[in-house]
Write an enzyme that holds these catalytic residues in place. Structure first.
Site, PDB file in Angstrom:
ATOM      1  N   SER A   1       1.361   8.281   6.607  1.00 21.92           N
ATOM      2  CA  SER A   1       2.736   8.748   6.309  1.00 21.92           C
ATOM      3  C   SER A   1       3.717   8.656   7.476  1.00 21.92           C
ATOM      4  O   SER A   1       4.895   8.948   7.296  1.00 21.92           O
ATOM      5  CB  SER A   1       2.751  10.206   5.792  1.00 21.92           C
ATOM      6  OG  SER A   1       2.375  10.277   4.442  1.00 21.92           O
ATOM      7  N   THR A   2       3.251   8.254   8.673  1.00 21.04           N
ATOM      8  CA  THR A   2       4.161   8.320   9.831  1.00 21.04           C
ATOM      9  C   THR A   2       5.000   7.057  10.030  1.00 21.04           C
ATOM     10  O   THR A   2       5.802   6.983  10.954  1.00 21.04           O
ATOM     11  CB  THR A   2       3.394   8.606  11.141  1.00 21.04           C
ATOM     12  OG1 THR A   2       2.548   7.490  11.412  1.00 21.04           O
ATOM     13  CG2 THR A   2       2.575   9.872  11.044  1.00 21.04           C
TER      14      THR A   2
ATOM     15  N   ILE B   1      -6.374  -1.407  13.035  1.00 22.31           N
ATOM     16  CA  ILE B   1      -7.501  -0.871  12.259  1.00 22.31           C
ATOM     17  C   ILE B   1      -8.262  -1.980  11.520  1.00 22.31           C
ATOM     18  O   ILE B   1      -9.449  -1.830  11.236  1.00 22.31           O
ATOM     19  CB  ILE B   1      -6.986   0.214  11.272  1.00 22.31           C
ATOM     20  CG1 ILE B   1      -8.126   1.143  10.822  1.00 22.31           C
ATOM     21  CG2 ILE B   1      -6.281  -0.395  10.068  1.00 22.31           C
ATOM     22  CD1 ILE B   1      -7.650   2.399  10.108  1.00 22.31           C
TER      23      ILE B   1
ATOM     24  N   GLY C   1       3.497  -2.340   6.548  1.00 20.28           N
ATOM     25  CA  GLY C   1       2.766  -1.559   7.540  1.00 20.28           C
ATOM     26  C   GLY C   1       1.266  -1.809   7.494  1.00 20.28           C
ATOM     27  O   GLY C   1       0.807  -2.939   7.286  1.00 20.28           O
ATOM     28  N   VAL C   2       0.507  -0.738   7.642  1.00 21.76           N
ATOM     29  CA  VAL C   2      -0.950  -0.868   7.704  1.00 21.76           C
ATOM     30  C   VAL C   2      -1.500  -1.378   6.371  1.00 21.76           C
ATOM     31  O   VAL C   2      -2.484  -2.129   6.336  1.00 21.76           O
ATOM     32  CB  VAL C   2      -1.593   0.474   8.160  1.00 21.76           C
ATOM     33  CG1 VAL C   2      -1.503   1.554   7.110  1.00 21.76           C
ATOM     34  CG2 VAL C   2      -3.037   0.261   8.581  1.00 21.76           C
ATOM     35  N   ASP C   3      -0.879  -1.001   5.292  1.00 25.39           N
ATOM     36  CA  ASP C   3      -1.271  -1.466   3.947  1.00 25.39           C
ATOM     37  C   ASP C   3      -1.203  -2.997   3.879  1.00 25.39           C
ATOM     38  O   ASP C   3      -2.147  -3.658   3.427  1.00 25.39           O
ATOM     39  CB  ASP C   3      -0.317  -0.812   2.930  1.00 25.39           C
ATOM     40  CG  ASP C   3      -0.789  -0.909   1.500  1.00 25.39           C
ATOM     41  OD1 ASP C   3      -1.958  -1.273   1.276  1.00 25.39           O
ATOM     42  OD2 ASP C   3       0.009  -0.605   0.594  1.00 25.39           O
TER      43      ASP C   3
ATOM     44  N   ASN D   1       0.232   2.953  -1.282  1.00 27.14           N
ATOM     45  CA  ASN D   1       1.286   3.520  -2.137  1.00 27.14           C
ATOM     46  C   ASN D   1       0.665   3.842  -3.503  1.00 27.14           C
ATOM     47  O   ASN D   1      -0.432   3.365  -3.810  1.00 27.14           O
ATOM     48  CB  ASN D   1       2.475   2.562  -2.226  1.00 27.14           C
ATOM     49  CG  ASN D   1       2.046   1.173  -2.665  1.00 27.14           C
ATOM     50  OD1 ASN D   1       1.315   1.022  -3.636  1.00 27.14           O
ATOM     51  ND2 ASN D   1       2.481   0.158  -1.935  1.00 27.14           N
TER      52      ASN D   1
ATOM     53  N   TYR E   1       6.911   6.112   5.462  1.00 29.31           N
ATOM     54  CA  TYR E   1       7.063   7.378   4.743  1.00 29.31           C
ATOM     55  C   TYR E   1       7.712   8.476   5.591  1.00 29.31           C
ATOM     56  O   TYR E   1       7.965   9.577   5.095  1.00 29.31           O
ATOM     57  CB  TYR E   1       5.721   7.841   4.166  1.00 29.31           C
ATOM     58  CG  TYR E   1       5.320   7.141   2.869  1.00 29.31           C
ATOM     59  CD1 TYR E   1       6.096   6.114   2.331  1.00 29.31           C
ATOM     60  CD2 TYR E   1       4.173   7.513   2.171  1.00 29.31           C
ATOM     61  CE1 TYR E   1       5.730   5.473   1.145  1.00 29.31           C
ATOM     62  CE2 TYR E   1       3.810   6.890   0.975  1.00 29.31           C
ATOM     63  CZ  TYR E   1       4.591   5.862   0.471  1.00 29.31           C
ATOM     64  OH  TYR E   1       4.231   5.245  -0.712  1.00 29.31           O
TER      65      TYR E   1
HETATM   66  P1  ADP Z   1       3.156   5.086   5.523  1.00 28.17           P
HETATM   67  O1  ADP Z   1       3.862   4.398   4.379  1.00 28.17           O
HETATM   68  O2  ADP Z   1       2.036   5.992   5.037  1.00 28.17           O
HETATM   69  O3  ADP Z   1       4.107   5.747   6.452  1.00 28.17           O
HETATM   70  P2  ADP Z   1       2.821   2.819   7.377  1.00 28.17           P
HETATM   71  O4  ADP Z   1       1.853   1.705   7.261  1.00 28.17           O
HETATM   72  O5  ADP Z   1       4.265   2.488   7.258  1.00 28.17           O
HETATM   73  O6  ADP Z   1       2.368   3.918   6.268  1.00 28.17           O
HETATM   74  O7  ADP Z   1       2.593   3.595   8.742  1.00 28.17           O
HETATM   75  C1  ADP Z   1       1.492   4.455   8.979  1.00 28.17           C
HETATM   76  C2  ADP Z   1       0.996   4.261  10.398  1.00 28.17           C
HETATM   77  O8  ADP Z   1       0.206   3.075  10.469  1.00 28.17           O
HETATM   78  C3  ADP Z   1       2.097   4.097  11.443  1.00 28.17           C
HETATM   79  O9  ADP Z   1       1.787   4.945  12.554  1.00 28.17           O
HETATM   80  C4  ADP Z   1       1.987   2.633  11.843  1.00 28.17           C
HETATM   81  O10 ADP Z   1       2.339   2.439  13.215  1.00 28.17           O
HETATM   82  C5  ADP Z   1       0.511   2.412  11.654  1.00 28.17           C
HETATM   83  N1  ADP Z   1       0.067   1.000  11.533  1.00 28.17           N
HETATM   84  C6  ADP Z   1       0.784  -0.088  11.160  1.00 28.17           C
HETATM   85  N2  ADP Z   1      -0.004  -1.186  11.181  1.00 28.17           N
HETATM   86  C7  ADP Z   1      -1.235  -0.775  11.592  1.00 28.17           C
HETATM   87  C8  ADP Z   1      -2.483  -1.433  11.854  1.00 28.17           C
HETATM   88  N3  ADP Z   1      -2.635  -2.749  11.662  1.00 28.17           N
HETATM   89  N4  ADP Z   1      -3.539  -0.680  12.286  1.00 28.17           N
HETATM   90  C9  ADP Z   1      -3.411   0.651  12.452  1.00 28.17           C
HETATM   91  N5  ADP Z   1      -2.276   1.341  12.223  1.00 28.17           N
HETATM   92  C10 ADP Z   1      -1.200   0.627  11.809  1.00 28.17           C
END
Ligand code: ADP
Length: 176
Positions: A121-122, A15, A36-38, A28, A125
């Site tokens: 959240s997937t 993303i 993760g994405v954060d 968070n 979380y």
């Molecule tokens: P949460 O804590 O809400 O579960 P995560 O970041 O751990 O958030 O995961 C949420 C989703 O984001 C997962 O499906 C993960 O595969 C996805 N994700 C992780 N990195 C990226 C990225 N760079 N771009 C898009 N989606 C991502």
């Protein structure tokens, strides 16, 4: 349903590379950056993002807050806090639905009409991917009907499992 289908798209990948108006971050409650994405969003945006987020005063589960995108190729980041999955009987579905609704309402209110959203959240979380995807599609379709100014919403799948589920749900949508 055809108009809705044209305004929703599946994107398989990172993303942080998307040049849309706004991307949504699965943040968070402290908005302090995480894994993760954060983590990927904060890394790509640069340290200014964390500095800015410190001034936002956190974010409640199911709500959303907006920040600039700094070094990211998009214009804004919408930080939303998904629910931590317990057992499905702790209001998780309503809270997850609210994340999508609040994020898209906030985007539209700030003139951001192309928006990319990860599978909130997937990851860490623990929300089951299939159930989360159904909520994501339902909430996005609801908002596309309610907010005609939204031009395109990209549901972003990073992993193959999420991508397969999103494709299946999208094909069901186009059959309606
Ligand atoms: P949460 O804590 O809400 O579960 P995560 O970041 O751990 O958030 O995961 C949420 C989703 O984001 C997962 O499906 C993960 O595969 C996805 N994700 C992780 N990195 C990226 C990225 N760079 N771009 C898009 N989606 C991502």
């Amino acid at each position: 349903m055809s108009n809705i289908c044209e305004r929703i798209a599946i994107y398989h990948g990172d993303i942080t590379r998307m040049g849309v108006d706004a991307i949504v971050n699965a943040a968070n409650p402290g908005l302090i950056g995480g894994s993760g994405v954060d983590g990927a969003i904060h890394l790509a945006a640069g340290p200014e993002l964390q500095q800015y987020c410190r001034g936002l005063g956190g974010c409640a589960v199911g709500k959303a807050k907006l920040s600039p995108a700094f070094r990211l190729p998009c214009e804004a980041v919408i930080h939303t806090v998904g629910p931590i999955w317990v057992d499905g009987r702790h209001g998780e579905a309503e809270l997850l639905h609210s994340c999508y609704v609040e994020s898209l309402q906030l985007a539209a209110a700030h003139g951001h009409y192309t928006v990319a959203i990860p599978a909130i959240s997937t990851g860490a979380y623990g929300y089951p991917a299939g159930e989360a995807a159904e909520i994501a599609f339902a909430a996005v379709c609801e908002m596309l009907r309610e907010l005609p100014q939204l031009r395109k919403v990209y549901l972003v799948a990073f992993d193959n499992t999420t991508h397969d589920i999103y494709q299946l749900l999208y094909s069901q949508l186009t059959e309606e």
